[in-house]
Design a protein around this motif. Structure first.
Motif, PDB file in Angstrom:
ATOM      1  N   UNK A   3       5.948   1.030   3.924  1.00  0.00           N
ATOM      2  CA  UNK A   3       4.581   0.532   3.779  1.00  0.00           C
ATOM      3  C   UNK A   3       4.451  -0.224   2.446  1.00  0.00           C
ATOM      4  N   UNK A   4       3.861  -1.425   2.521  1.00  0.00           N
ATOM      5  CA  UNK A   4       3.728  -2.270   1.340  1.00  0.00           C
ATOM      6  C   UNK A   4       2.343  -2.076   0.727  1.00  0.00           C
ATOM      7  N   UNK A   5       2.279  -2.072  -0.611  1.00  0.00           N
ATOM      8  CA  UNK A   5       0.986  -1.970  -1.308  1.00  0.00           C
ATOM      9  C   UNK A   5       0.756  -3.254  -2.087  1.00  0.00           C
ATOM     10  N   UNK A  57      -3.386  -2.013 -19.702  1.00  0.00           N
ATOM     11  CA  UNK A  57      -3.525  -0.759 -18.941  1.00  0.00           C
ATOM     12  C   UNK A  57      -3.596  -1.053 -17.439  1.00  0.00           C
ATOM     13  N   UNK A  58      -4.343  -2.098 -17.078  1.00  0.00           N
ATOM     14  CA  UNK A  58      -4.440  -2.429 -15.649  1.00  0.00           C
ATOM     15  C   UNK A  58      -3.074  -2.817 -15.081  1.00  0.00           C
ATOM     16  N   UNK A  59      -2.328  -3.616 -15.842  1.00  0.00           N
ATOM     17  CA  UNK A  59      -1.013  -4.052 -15.350  1.00  0.00           C
ATOM     18  C   UNK A  59      -0.081  -2.837 -15.210  1.00  0.00           C
ATOM     19  N   UNK A  60      -0.141  -1.928 -16.178  1.00  0.00           N
ATOM     20  CA  UNK A  60       0.678  -0.706 -16.075  1.00  0.00           C
ATOM     21  C   UNK A  60       0.289   0.113 -14.849  1.00  0.00           C
ATOM     22  N   UNK A  61      -1.003   0.144 -14.554  1.00  0.00           N
ATOM     23  CA  UNK A  61      -1.455   0.909 -13.384  1.00  0.00           C
ATOM     24  C   UNK A  61      -0.918   0.293 -12.086  1.00  0.00           C
ATOM     25  N   UNK A  62      -0.843  -1.035 -12.050  1.00  0.00           N
ATOM     26  CA  UNK A  62      -0.267  -1.691 -10.862  1.00  0.00           C
ATOM     27  C   UNK A  62       1.164  -1.207 -10.642  1.00  0.00           C
ATOM     28  N   UNK A  63       1.890  -1.099 -11.752  1.00  0.00           N
ATOM     29  CA  UNK A  63       3.283  -0.630 -11.660  1.00  0.00           C
ATOM     30  C   UNK A  63       3.314   0.801 -11.150  1.00  0.00           C
ATOM     31  N   UNK A  64       2.463   1.658 -11.740  1.00  0.00           N
ATOM     32  CA  UNK A  64       2.436   3.086 -11.335  1.00  0.00           C
ATOM     33  C   UNK A  64       2.065   3.231  -9.859  1.00  0.00           C
ATOM     34  N   UNK A  65       1.194   2.355  -9.395  1.00  0.00           N
ATOM     35  CA  UNK A  65       0.768   2.419  -7.987  1.00  0.00           C
ATOM     36  C   UNK A  65       1.768   1.777  -7.034  1.00  0.00           C
ATOM     37  N   UNK A  66       2.848   1.238  -7.604  1.00  0.00           N
ATOM     38  CA  UNK A  66       3.908   0.598  -6.813  1.00  0.00           C
ATOM     39  C   UNK A  66       3.385  -0.589  -6.001  1.00  0.00           C
ATOM     40  N   UNK A  67       2.509  -1.345  -6.656  1.00  0.00           N
ATOM     41  CA  UNK A  67       2.033  -2.600  -6.058  1.00  0.00           C
ATOM     42  C   UNK A  67       3.191  -3.595  -6.105  1.00  0.00           C
ATOM     43  N   UNK A 117       3.905 -10.728 -13.371  1.00  0.00           N
ATOM     44  CA  UNK A 117       5.246 -11.113 -12.900  1.00  0.00           C
ATOM     45  C   UNK A 117       6.343 -10.506 -13.776  1.00  0.00           C
ATOM     46  N   UNK A 118       6.055 -10.398 -15.055  1.00  0.00           N
ATOM     47  CA  UNK A 118       7.016  -9.789 -15.988  1.00  0.00           C
ATOM     48  C   UNK A 118       7.379  -8.368 -15.587  1.00  0.00           C
ATOM     49  N   UNK A 119       6.468  -7.715 -14.881  1.00  0.00           N
ATOM     50  CA  UNK A 119       6.704  -6.336 -14.429  1.00  0.00           C
ATOM     51  C   UNK A 119       7.393  -6.293 -13.071  1.00  0.00           C
ATOM     52  N   UNK A 120       7.782  -7.453 -12.580  1.00  0.00           N
ATOM     53  CA  UNK A 120       8.501  -7.498 -11.310  1.00  0.00           C
ATOM     54  C   UNK A 120       7.599  -7.527 -10.085  1.00  0.00           C
ATOM     55  N   UNK A 121       6.310  -7.784 -10.309  1.00  0.00           N
ATOM     56  CA  UNK A 121       5.361  -7.857  -9.191  1.00  0.00           C
ATOM     57  C   UNK A 121       5.176  -9.334  -8.820  1.00  0.00           C
ATOM     58  N   UNK A 122       5.261  -9.617  -7.528  1.00  0.00           N
ATOM     59  CA  UNK A 122       5.092 -10.993  -7.060  1.00  0.00           C
ATOM     60  C   UNK A 122       3.624 -11.420  -7.188  1.00  0.00           C
ATOM     61  N   UNK A 123       3.385 -12.642  -7.621  1.00  0.00           N
ATOM     62  CA  UNK A 123       2.018 -13.182  -7.677  1.00  0.00           C
ATOM     63  C   UNK A 123       1.890 -14.269  -6.627  1.00  0.00           C
ATOM     64  N   UNK A 124       0.855 -14.158  -5.808  1.00  0.00           N
ATOM     65  CA  UNK A 124       0.590 -15.152  -4.764  1.00  0.00           C
ATOM     66  C   UNK A 124      -0.786 -15.738  -5.037  1.00  0.00           C
ATOM     67  N   UNK A 125      -0.840 -17.042  -5.229  1.00  0.00           N
ATOM     68  CA  UNK A 125      -2.111 -17.677  -5.567  1.00  0.00           C
ATOM     69  C   UNK A 125      -2.867 -18.008  -4.284  1.00  0.00           C
ATOM     70  N   UNK A 126      -3.741 -17.092  -3.910  1.00  0.00           N
ATOM     71  CA  UNK A 126      -4.567 -17.302  -2.725  1.00  0.00           C
ATOM     72  C   UNK A 126      -4.895 -15.988  -2.035  1.00  0.00           C
ATOM     73  N   UNK A 127      -6.087 -15.966  -1.433  1.00  0.00           N
ATOM     74  CA  UNK A 127      -6.518 -14.824  -0.620  1.00  0.00           C
ATOM     75  C   UNK A 127      -7.048 -15.384   0.710  1.00  0.00           C
ATOM     76  N   UNK A 128      -8.240 -15.980   0.661  1.00  0.00           N
ATOM     77  CA  UNK A 128      -8.787 -16.642   1.846  1.00  0.00           C
ATOM     78  C   UNK A 128      -8.782 -18.140   1.613  1.00  0.00           C
ATOM     79  N   UNK A 129      -8.843 -18.890   2.699  1.00  0.00           N
ATOM     80  CA  UNK A 129      -8.892 -20.356   2.567  1.00  0.00           C
ATOM     81  C   UNK A 129     -10.258 -20.769   2.058  1.00  0.00           C
ATOM     82  N   UNK A 130     -10.292 -21.860   1.298  1.00  0.00           N
ATOM     83  CA  UNK A 130     -11.554 -22.294   0.665  1.00  0.00           C
ATOM     84  C   UNK A 130     -12.501 -22.877   1.675  1.00  0.00           C
TER      85      UNK A 130
END
Ligand code: SF4
Length: 117
Positions: free
Chosen positions: A1-3, A66-76, A104-117
């Protein structure tokens, strides 16, 4: 399961409910179309504000770190960035660019976009 998670502009949140991002995620449309049904939207974070009200740059801001560290802890594994990242001049806000770099430095992929404009 992906988070996965979503990053938005804190000022956009003054007028935005996140409804379009959430609709796209739950409907697996637009930038979420390739995720499996069991993918969890497990984090939703904003920037910490513009330089006039928040002088620290994101890399020196304890709240952002702190937020970025939490992303790591949550395995996002991926963070999607809302269209509110763009300025009126149609350029990406520099602070969002910097936060994306920290993520990205923490190894988390960044995708620029959620919904279409
Ligand atoms: S720094 Fe950028 S993303 Fe954050 S509130 Fe200001 S304009 Fe929005």
């Amino acid at each position: 399961m992906k988070k996965i998670g979503i990053l938005t502009c804190i000022h956009a949140n003054e007028v935005c409910t996140g409804a379009s991002c959430l609709k796209a995620f739950h409907g697996k449309t637009d930038f979420f179309q390739d995720y499996s049904a069991d993918t969890q939207l497990a984090a939703f974070m904003t920037c910490n504000g513009c330089s006039k009200e928040r002088p620290q740059e994101p890399g020196e801001d304890p709240g952002i770190l702190e937020k970025v560290d939490r992303l790591v802890k949550e395995e996002i594994t991926a963070m999607h960035v809302g269209v509110c990242r763009m300025t009126k001049e149609k350029k990406e806000c520099g602070r969002i660019t910097e936060i994306c770099r920290l993520i990205e430095e923490k190894g988390i992929q960044v995708i620029r976009g959620t919904h279409k404009e």
